[in-house]
Design an enzyme around this catalytic site. Structure first.
Site, PDB file in Angstrom:
ATOM      1  N   THR A  17       0.802  -1.241  -0.060  1.00  0.00           N
ATOM      2  CA  THR A  17       0.125  -0.051   0.102  1.00  0.00           C
ATOM      3  C   THR A  17       0.647   1.297  -0.063  1.00  0.00           C
ATOM      4  OG1 THR A  17      -0.240  -0.150   2.338  1.00  0.00           O
ATOM      5  CG2 THR A  17      -1.952  -1.202   1.159  1.00  0.00           C
ATOM      6  N   GLY A  18       2.188   1.102  -0.014  1.00  0.00           N
ATOM      7  CA  GLY A  18       3.162   2.397  -0.073  1.00  0.00           C
ATOM      8  C   GLY A  18       3.016   2.887  -1.608  1.00  0.00           C
ATOM      9  N   LYS A  43      -2.530  -3.401   8.274  1.00  0.00           N
ATOM     10  CA  LYS A  43      -3.565  -3.107   6.993  1.00  0.00           C
ATOM     11  C   LYS A  43      -4.273  -4.382   6.965  1.00  0.00           C
ATOM     12  CE  LYS A  43      -2.295   1.514   5.670  1.00  0.00           C
ATOM     13  NZ  LYS A  43      -1.905   2.165   4.562  1.00  0.00           N
ATOM     14  N   THR A  97      14.182  -2.769  -3.362  1.00  0.00           N
ATOM     15  CA  THR A  97      14.629  -1.640  -2.517  1.00  0.00           C
ATOM     16  C   THR A  97      16.060  -1.171  -2.724  1.00  0.00           C
ATOM     17  OG1 THR A  97      13.032  -2.561  -0.889  1.00  0.00           O
ATOM     18  CG2 THR A  97      14.825  -0.838  -0.057  1.00  0.00           C
ATOM     19  N   GLU A  98      16.412  -0.027  -2.839  1.00  0.00           N
ATOM     20  CA  GLU A  98      17.657   0.447  -3.051  1.00  0.00           C
ATOM     21  C   GLU A  98      18.129   1.223  -1.752  1.00  0.00           C
ATOM     22  OE1 GLU A  98      18.024   3.266  -6.288  1.00  0.00           O
ATOM     23  OE2 GLU A  98      20.028   3.858  -5.947  1.00  0.00           O
ATOM     24  N   TYR A 159      17.199  -2.951 -19.902  1.00  0.00           N
ATOM     25  CA  TYR A 159      16.000  -2.540 -20.820  1.00  0.00           C
ATOM     26  C   TYR A 159      16.503  -2.452 -22.010  1.00  0.00           C
ATOM     27  CZ  TYR A 159      14.047  -1.195 -16.234  1.00  0.00           C
ATOM     28  OH  TYR A 159      13.595  -1.007 -14.775  1.00  0.00           O
ATOM     29  N   GLU A 209      29.576  -5.123 -15.099  1.00  0.00           N
ATOM     30  CA  GLU A 209      30.064  -3.905 -14.808  1.00  0.00           C
ATOM     31  C   GLU A 209      31.341  -4.060 -14.076  1.00  0.00           C
ATOM     32  OE1 GLU A 209      27.327  -1.733 -11.327  1.00  0.00           O
ATOM     33  OE2 GLU A 209      26.532  -2.071 -13.463  1.00  0.00           O
ATOM     34  N   HIS A 247      41.387   1.411  -1.183  1.00  0.00           N
ATOM     35  CA  HIS A 247      42.710   0.921  -1.335  1.00  0.00           C
ATOM     36  C   HIS A 247      42.762  -0.766  -1.020  1.00  0.00           C
ATOM     37  CE1 HIS A 247      46.406   2.660  -0.874  1.00  0.00           C
ATOM     38  NE2 HIS A 247      46.816   2.108   0.218  1.00  0.00           N
TER      39      HIS A 247
END
Lengths: 292, 396
Positions: A17-18, A43, A97-98, A159, A209, A247
């Site tokens: 619900t966020g 909820k 989530t980041e 993408y 990467e 380092h």
């Protein structure tokens, strides 16, 4: 078959619900993904996007038979959300989530060893099996059902690869965004292995990467167990050295850390490495034409 | 986030890690006061004067001096404060020294031999566990040690479930060749060091050298401390220690607008959504005959305001001869981004370098139309290869 998710997956959204969770859950449902409900503590019992909301993942598993979870919970609570899913018996946990602290992820990684489940991410775009299930934040319309598997550490670059594969007249079996954080649940090798063993995948695109040794590990797997063509690209050939790494980190990372070294190892292991990110799709089409 | 030596040592000390007594100063007068005060509290008759900048190799650039008298304290403080300190880890301009650390000397004579070790704590990404990396070869460039004498570098992995154990601390102290009092001190030192690393969400501790004095005490003679940016929300006190003057001013400005920007030395600027695609775009600039002038990730919301800010930041660099905008629309719609580019262009007014805008993904066609119909000197492209070819053309 495809891997990780398909039309029969019973998917729940943690952080349903966020803002983020609600937006992407709706997109996933519109794509035709089998979302069976969501979890927002406190909820439970409500309905959101016409789906039931549960207080705990455990309830969602018991009541709706959920076996896949996608997490949009904010960083301070995300590690907890992953562990809740694992403890409730969820088999595939995809964490979007980041910004989760590394210390939390060290704990999560250790915790998950006790459970029969797979974590994808965090900090990833998710997983999609085109035409069956979109469990992530990727734009659905660029995908096309097909037989190319895609593995990548980044979002928009995935993408780009998907789009090129589609425009070159092919489609995707499953696309797996494994995430860009230092600690992630599914490595490049894990994802490549799944696709290598998947009967519905004919070719694999592997995008890496700079930093870490994951691509080299995957390349050695391809060398020893590869049965399908693999196209590879490493982003960051022009990235300056040592900007983010201390380092001491550079030593542990070793000499397999740079784009150049990774590309060399991948080539030596029989992967078709492209220098330009604009030719990923064309290269795969070329290899598929040889097979046909 | 990186901390200064004095800040790192302050944190270490609060966790019971032994550090030499020291006082930070921003004027020669305060440095002299500090030296006198340390003389009183420790009996030290000489002092290390150390430039506080975010870079290693300070000694090589003249940023660390040993003062053998109070006169020398004033003299060295005068020399070092205000200098642009160039070290092997800074760029050619170096970093402005605004603070120095005045530290008691730990090189005093005594019954046993002085020794220098290397100890760091960091994440082993392969195993997902923290590791203590240590060596008998302290006080020198650890990369060189790794290259020439790798057998002198040891690793001790920490089990996340139980944390550091006593046997591990003993093993480290034995491997460093210590015995008696120094051995005991080292086991305490290592335990406290790891406790601190864990408690403050550090991403790197590098103590080089860890110093054994002539009376068998163990000190962190230097400290390099980095904190996990993702964890700063739960360490407000540490977050406040950030010293923006140590970073590139343009990068600091970019960060304040939530733009992830890294300045490079090339001639083609770029603006991209997503870090992976941004690196790939830099690579394609190079393959097209240019050199990337920057890394810039505009993030998930590439609206007009952010696009304008990003343009202004890129245009500050006079060596930029062209700009490549590469947006793959997912959640962010290409027509919105295109409008943002047009608005930003009009607001800035006098953009003299060619701009190539490559839009792909959600509403890419609509986006291209907005660019093509804007009447501005902006070149549009849909395919990444087209964009690369356009870069090649404008550089020719």
């Amino acid at each position: 078959m495809s891997v990780l998710v398909n039309k029969d997956s019973k998917i729940i959204v943690q952080g349903f619900t966020g803002n983020e969770g609600a937006f992407h859950a709706e997109q996933m449902i519109d794509y035709g993904t089998n979302v069976v409900g969501g979890v927002t503590p406190g909820k439970g019992g409500q309905t959101h996007l016409d789906k039931p909301v549960y207080n705990t993942v455990d309830q969602a598993v018991t009541a709706a038979g959920a076996d896949v979870s996608i997490i949009f919970v904010p960083p301070p609570f995300a590690a907890d959300a992953i562990m809740e899913s694992a403890a409730a018996g969820i088999k595939v946990i995809i964490c979007i989530t980041e910004g989760i602290p590394t210390k939390d992820m060290i704990k999560v990684k250790e915790y998950l060893k006790n459970y029969d489940c797979r974590l994808v991410g965090p900090n990833c775009p998710g997983v999609i099996t085109p035409g069956e299930a979109k469990v992530g934040i990727m734009p659905g319309f660029i995908h096309n059902p097909g037989r190319i598997g895609i593995v990548s550490r980044s979002g928009t670059l995935t993408y780009e690869a998907v789009d090129q594969v589609t425009k070159a007249g092919m489609g995707q079996s499953t696309c797996i965004g494994i995430g860009g954080d230092p600690i992630i649940g599914t490595t490049t090798k894990d994802a490549v292995k799944m696709l290598m063993e998947d009967d519905d995948t004919d070719g694999i695109v592997m995008i890496g990467e700079i930093g870490g040794g994951m691509e080299a590990e995957a390349a050695y797997y391809v060398r020893d167990h590869g049965t399908k063509p693999v196209v590879g690209f490493i982003a960051g050939q022009t990235a300056p050295e040592g900007r983010t790494m201390g380092h001491a980190g550079a030593i542990v990372g070793g000499a397999e850390d740079t784009a150049e070294a990774k590309m060399r190892i991948m080539r030596e292991c029989g992967i078709a490495v492209v220098e330009s990110p604009a030719t990923i799709g064309a290269k795969m089409a070329e290899l598929m034409a040889v097979l046909a | 986030m990186n901390l200064h030596e004095y800040q790192g040592k302050g944190i270490l000390k609060s966790f019971g890690v032994a550090v030499p007594e020291s006082i930070v100063a921003d004027t020669p007068e305060k440095a002299l006061e500090a030296a006198k005060s340390l003389q009183e509290s420790t009996g030290s008759e000489s002092w290390a004067i150390k430039a506080q900048i975010h870079a290693g190799g300070r000694g090589k650039g003249g940023g660390v001096k040993i003062a053998k008298s109070l006169e020398e304290v004033t003299q060295f403080a005068n020399d070092i404060l205000g200098m642009q300190l160039v070290t092997p880890q800074t760029d050619a301009k170096g970093k402005l020294v605004q603070l120095i650390l005045v530290e008691q000397s730990i090189y005093y004579p005594g019954p046993s031999e002085i020794q220098e070790f290397y100890v760091s704590v960091l994440l082993n990404r392969e195993t997902g566990k923290n590791t203590i990396m240590y060596s008998t070869e302290g006080g020198m460039d650890i990369e060189k040690v790794a290259e020439e004498t790798p057998h002198l570098i040891f690793n001790e992995e920490i089990d996340p479930a139980v944390g550091i154990q006593g046997f591990q601390c003993r093993k480290i102290a034995f491997n460093l060749g210590l015995s008696g009092q120094a051995f005991k001190e080292m086991t305490k030192f290592v335990a406290a060091l790891y406790k601190a690393y864990d408690a403050i969400d550090a991403s790197l501790f590098e103590i080089n050298p860890v110093f054994k004095t002539s009376d068998d005490r163990i000190f962190a003679a230097d400290s390099k401390v980095s904190i996990d940016d993702n964890a700063l929300y739960r360490h407000k006190d540490i977050a406040e220690m950030r010293d923006d003057t140590q970073e590139d001013p343009t990068e600091v400005e970019a960060a304040s607008h939530d733009l992830n920007f890294v300045k490079l030395d090339g001639n083609v600027g770029c603006m991209v959504n997503g870090a992976g695609l941004a690196m790939a775009t830099m690579d394609i600039i190079k393959l097209s005959g240019g050199e990337p002038a920057n890394f810039l990730d505009v993030g998930g919301t590439a609206n007009a305001e952010r696009v304008e800010k990003a343009f202004r930041i890129i245009l500050k660099d006079e060596s930029v001869k062209a700009i490549l905008v590469n947006i793959f629309g997912g959640i962010v719609r290409c027509d919105r981004v295109a409008q943002g580019v047009v608005d930003a262009y009009n607001n800035i007014g006098d953009i003299k370098v060619p701009i190539i805008v490559r839009l792909q993904g959600t509403n890419a066609i609509e986006g291209k139309e907005i660019i093509d119909n804007s009447g501005l000197k902006v070149i549009s492209a849909i395919l990444l290869q087209d964009a690369a070819d356009r870069v090649k053309e404008v550089l020719a």
